[in-house]
Design a protein around this motif. Sequence first.
Motif, PDB file in Angstrom:
ATOM      1  N   SER A 110      31.421  22.456 -42.132  1.00  0.00           N
ATOM      2  CA  SER A 110      31.951  23.783 -41.812  1.00  0.00           C
ATOM      3  C   SER A 110      31.013  24.562 -40.893  1.00  0.00           C
ATOM      4  CB  SER A 110      32.176  24.577 -43.103  1.00  0.00           C
ATOM      5  OG  SER A 110      30.952  24.719 -43.815  1.00  0.00           O
ATOM      6  N   LYS A 111      29.764  24.087 -40.740  1.00  0.00           N
ATOM      7  CA  LYS A 111      28.803  24.713 -39.844  1.00  0.00           C
ATOM      8  C   LYS A 111      28.898  24.141 -38.428  1.00  0.00           C
ATOM      9  CE  LYS A 111      25.504  25.544 -43.607  1.00  0.00           C
ATOM     10  NZ  LYS A 111      24.135  25.247 -44.111  1.00  0.00           N
ATOM     11  N   GLY A 112      29.775  23.180 -38.225  1.00  0.00           N
ATOM     12  CA  GLY A 112      29.998  22.635 -36.891  1.00  0.00           C
ATOM     13  C   GLY A 112      29.291  21.340 -36.595  1.00  0.00           C
ATOM     14  N   ASN A 113      28.327  20.938 -37.433  1.00  0.00           N
ATOM     15  CA  ASN A 113      27.539  19.758 -37.107  1.00  0.00           C
ATOM     16  C   ASN A 113      28.007  18.529 -37.875  1.00  0.00           C
ATOM     17  OD1 ASN A 113      26.364  20.837 -39.592  1.00  0.00           O
ATOM     18  ND2 ASN A 113      24.774  19.288 -39.301  1.00  0.00           N
ATOM     19  N   TRP A 114      27.504  17.404 -37.458  1.00  0.00           N
ATOM     20  CA  TRP A 114      27.665  16.142 -38.164  1.00  0.00           C
ATOM     21  C   TRP A 114      26.282  15.667 -38.598  1.00  0.00           C
ATOM     22  CZ3 TRP A 114      30.831  17.523 -34.218  1.00  0.00           C
ATOM     23  CH2 TRP A 114      32.202  17.269 -34.337  1.00  0.00           C
ATOM     24  N   GLY A 115      26.224  14.879 -39.652  1.00  0.00           N
ATOM     25  CA  GLY A 115      24.959  14.271 -40.047  1.00  0.00           C
ATOM     26  C   GLY A 115      24.167  15.024 -41.091  1.00  0.00           C
ATOM     27  N   GLY A 116      24.685  16.137 -41.605  1.00  0.00           N
ATOM     28  CA  GLY A 116      24.021  16.838 -42.700  1.00  0.00           C
ATOM     29  C   GLY A 116      22.858  17.706 -42.268  1.00  0.00           C
ATOM     30  N   ASP A 117      22.118  18.182 -43.270  1.00  0.00           N
ATOM     31  CA  ASP A 117      21.028  19.124 -43.015  1.00  0.00           C
ATOM     32  C   ASP A 117      19.925  18.529 -42.161  1.00  0.00           C
ATOM     33  OD1 ASP A 117      22.320  21.053 -44.453  1.00  0.00           O
ATOM     34  OD2 ASP A 117      21.233  20.655 -46.325  1.00  0.00           O
ATOM     35  N   ALA A 118      19.671  17.223 -42.309  1.00  0.00           N
ATOM     36  CA  ALA A 118      18.600  16.602 -41.530  1.00  0.00           C
ATOM     37  C   ALA A 118      18.885  16.701 -40.030  1.00  0.00           C
ATOM     38  CB  ALA A 118      18.429  15.146 -41.930  1.00  0.00           C
ATOM     39  N   ARG A 165      40.422  21.761 -30.726  1.00  0.00           N
ATOM     40  CA  ARG A 165      40.046  23.156 -30.544  1.00  0.00           C
ATOM     41  C   ARG A 165      39.326  23.694 -31.772  1.00  0.00           C
ATOM     42  NH1 ARG A 165      38.734  22.814 -26.573  1.00  0.00           N
ATOM     43  NH2 ARG A 165      38.130  24.987 -26.721  1.00  0.00           N
ATOM     44  N   ARG A 166      39.789  23.291 -32.942  1.00  0.00           N
ATOM     45  CA  ARG A 166      39.122  23.728 -34.169  1.00  0.00           C
ATOM     46  C   ARG A 166      37.703  23.161 -34.229  1.00  0.00           C
ATOM     47  NH1 ARG A 166      37.752  21.506 -38.841  1.00  0.00           N
ATOM     48  NH2 ARG A 166      37.521  22.857 -40.689  1.00  0.00           N
ATOM     49  N   SER A 167      37.556  21.858 -33.963  1.00  0.00           N
ATOM     50  CA  SER A 167      36.255  21.206 -34.043  1.00  0.00           C
ATOM     51  C   SER A 167      35.276  21.781 -33.026  1.00  0.00           C
ATOM     52  CB  SER A 167      36.419  19.696 -33.820  1.00  0.00           C
ATOM     53  OG  SER A 167      35.182  19.037 -33.855  1.00  0.00           O
ATOM     54  N   ILE A 168      35.700  21.916 -31.787  1.00  0.00           N
ATOM     55  CA  ILE A 168      34.818  22.432 -30.739  1.00  0.00           C
ATOM     56  C   ILE A 168      34.512  23.907 -30.984  1.00  0.00           C
ATOM     57  CG2 ILE A 168      34.638  22.873 -28.269  1.00  0.00           C
ATOM     58  CD1 ILE A 168      34.364  19.920 -29.170  1.00  0.00           C
ATOM     59  N   GLY A 169      35.458  24.641 -31.543  1.00  0.00           N
ATOM     60  CA  GLY A 169      35.204  26.041 -31.875  1.00  0.00           C
ATOM     61  C   GLY A 169      34.085  26.193 -32.893  1.00  0.00           C
ATOM     62  N   LEU A 170      34.038  25.293 -33.869  1.00  0.00           N
ATOM     63  CA  LEU A 170      32.953  25.341 -34.854  1.00  0.00           C
ATOM     64  C   LEU A 170      31.599  25.105 -34.194  1.00  0.00           C
ATOM     65  CD1 LEU A 170      34.538  23.350 -37.833  1.00  0.00           C
ATOM     66  CD2 LEU A 170      33.989  25.794 -37.783  1.00  0.00           C
ATOM     67  N   VAL A 171      31.543  24.155 -33.265  1.00  0.00           N
ATOM     68  CA  VAL A 171      30.288  23.890 -32.548  1.00  0.00           C
ATOM     69  C   VAL A 171      29.894  25.105 -31.725  1.00  0.00           C
ATOM     70  CG1 VAL A 171      29.183  22.444 -30.798  1.00  0.00           C
ATOM     71  CG2 VAL A 171      30.747  21.399 -32.461  1.00  0.00           C
ATOM     72  N   ARG A 172      30.829  25.624 -30.972  1.00  0.00           N
ATOM     73  CA  ARG A 172      30.549  26.769 -30.081  1.00  0.00           C
ATOM     74  C   ARG A 172      30.096  27.994 -30.866  1.00  0.00           C
ATOM     75  NH1 ARG A 172      35.613  27.792 -28.415  1.00  0.00           N
ATOM     76  NH2 ARG A 172      35.770  29.230 -30.178  1.00  0.00           N
ATOM     77  N   ASP A 173      30.716  28.252 -31.984  1.00  0.00           N
ATOM     78  CA  ASP A 173      30.473  29.498 -32.715  1.00  0.00           C
ATOM     79  C   ASP A 173      29.291  29.437 -33.665  1.00  0.00           C
ATOM     80  OD1 ASP A 173      32.700  30.453 -31.403  1.00  0.00           O
ATOM     81  OD2 ASP A 173      34.065  30.129 -33.093  1.00  0.00           O
ATOM     82  N   HIS A 174      28.842  28.226 -34.030  1.00  0.00           N
ATOM     83  CA  HIS A 174      27.826  28.125 -35.084  1.00  0.00           C
ATOM     84  C   HIS A 174      26.513  27.472 -34.672  1.00  0.00           C
ATOM     85  CE1 HIS A 174      30.414  29.594 -38.311  1.00  0.00           C
ATOM     86  NE2 HIS A 174      31.384  28.841 -37.822  1.00  0.00           N
ATOM     87  N   ILE A 175      26.522  26.643 -33.646  1.00  0.00           N
ATOM     88  CA  ILE A 175      25.311  25.869 -33.358  1.00  0.00           C
ATOM     89  C   ILE A 175      24.498  26.534 -32.254  1.00  0.00           C
ATOM     90  CG2 ILE A 175      24.379  23.674 -32.558  1.00  0.00           C
ATOM     91  CD1 ILE A 175      26.662  22.261 -33.893  1.00  0.00           C
TER      92      ILE A 175
END
Length: 318
Positions: A65-73, A101-111
């Motif tokens: 939900s934070k936009g990333n893959w691979g977990g906290d590490a 659009r949903r997936s890229i929006g999470l990256v754009r807005d959170h990372i």
Amino acid sequence: MTINPEWQIQKPKKSVLEWLLNGDPAIRWQVMRDLTEETDDRVAAERSRIATEGWGARVLELQSSKGNWGGDADARNWLCTSYTLLLLKDLGLDPLGEEARRSIGLVRDHIIWPQQMGGLPYFDGETEPCVNGWILGVGAYFGEASDRLVDRLLGEQLEDGGWNCDAPKSRRSSFHSTICILEGLLEYEKAKGETVAVTEARIRGQEYLLERRMLRSLSSGEVIDPNWTSFSFPTTWHYDLLRGLDYLRSAGVEPDERVAEAVGMVAKKQDQNGRWPLENPHSDRVHFDMEGVEVEPSRWNTLRALRVLAWYSTRANA
């Protein structure tokens, strides 16, 4: 230009096309577009399945939900996230689809990149040219092209025409860095239109590869890295001949005698059944295996090899 007499390009066997079309939607739509020349409507319908079936759906489901893959590490360096976005582009996920659009929006807005990596929003890039090449390409493909990132990459081009993540310490370009940035610049041009500065930089980068016949030292003529004659997928940051040639095909470069040796190396890897094997799989994290083990037939390599040979053959016989 004539075909090298030591090898011959043949049309793909019907059985090979059927085998490819029995694969994942990400394979099928590209076969339909590039090899069997289906109608645009049929290609688009097949492509739309990537978001909800097979590899594409699995990748999308793994995003946090934070936009990333691979977990906290991974949140400390975003490499897994960057590899994943590059993979989604290579799969051909429809950039206008709801899931994309949903997936890229999470990256754009959170990372946001960490301060030691520049502290900018994700699609404005970090500090390494090769990573920035992926980001530019992914951003352009998914509607988040960064002019700031283009300007940075153009300013980092070296005198020999390529790029290197070790610059300015090293003034000699790297095939790995150069192919990543060439792919990014090409995607940017497709999304935003050609400009004199970007096109000139991209042509200089292409010439860096072509002058070295896609794998040889300019000074000694020796093969720079034997691993470049083994074809992998996903490629992540790694250069190999098949990746380099498929970029030239995608860029619409007219092949000349400087690619003949490299194309011949691709042609000779075809097995008796008309397929290409998976070779030299990289250890970079891509979540799950899309194909079998090394040396087994690879749909990804077969698809890419066949379209490279078709590109070369059409122009060679023109």
